[in-house]
Enzyme design. Sequence first.
Site: not given
Length: 208
Positions: A15, A41
């Site tokens: 990510s 995130h």
Amino acid sequence: MEMEFVKPMEIETRSFAIIEEHLEGVSIPENQRSIVKRVIHTTADFDYVENLKFSDHAVETALDALKQGAHIVTDTNMAYAGINKKSLHQLGGEAHCFMSDPEVAIEAKTRGVTRAMVSMEKACALGENVIFAIGNAPTALVQLDELIRAGKIAPKLIIGVPVGFVNVVEAKELIMQGTTPYIVAQGRKGGSNVAAAICNALLYQLYR
């Protein structure tokens, strides 16, 4: 569409790599960059590249405070729950949320004010090494501004990221016009998850 299998421990790494790809060419000071990336995130919202505002030396001041065992005060149990207590405790700090305190509830009802406002007043007893992480209540930011102006508290940092439509923008601007170091999500966006993410991003610069 067939999904790619990704091992649980690799998800965060992947990510952040994707986020960094999207930030290629974007100039952000390194100690701020890690905070912006963690907020993205948490939210999957790249608007925070522009929305997240830092006062001069805010990160450095916050890190110094955390090294000295700062208290972190939140305005929601959700933000409190999201803060990495292990990292904070390793640095000698402690997290607090006074929103469910019975005395705070009674005081707020008696005076006809929000529990968030009374919680900020209660935090004055913690001393000077305090970081506030506000993700929900603009009234908390307004009360902090009043307490600071009255000389009742001198926070090391205000994380001002309440989300919403009523008095949110104005309360954030109030903090940005003051003299206390801040990290503020300008505009209506934010939330308790963002407040916790910023706290953790600061903590992870020191201990993880």
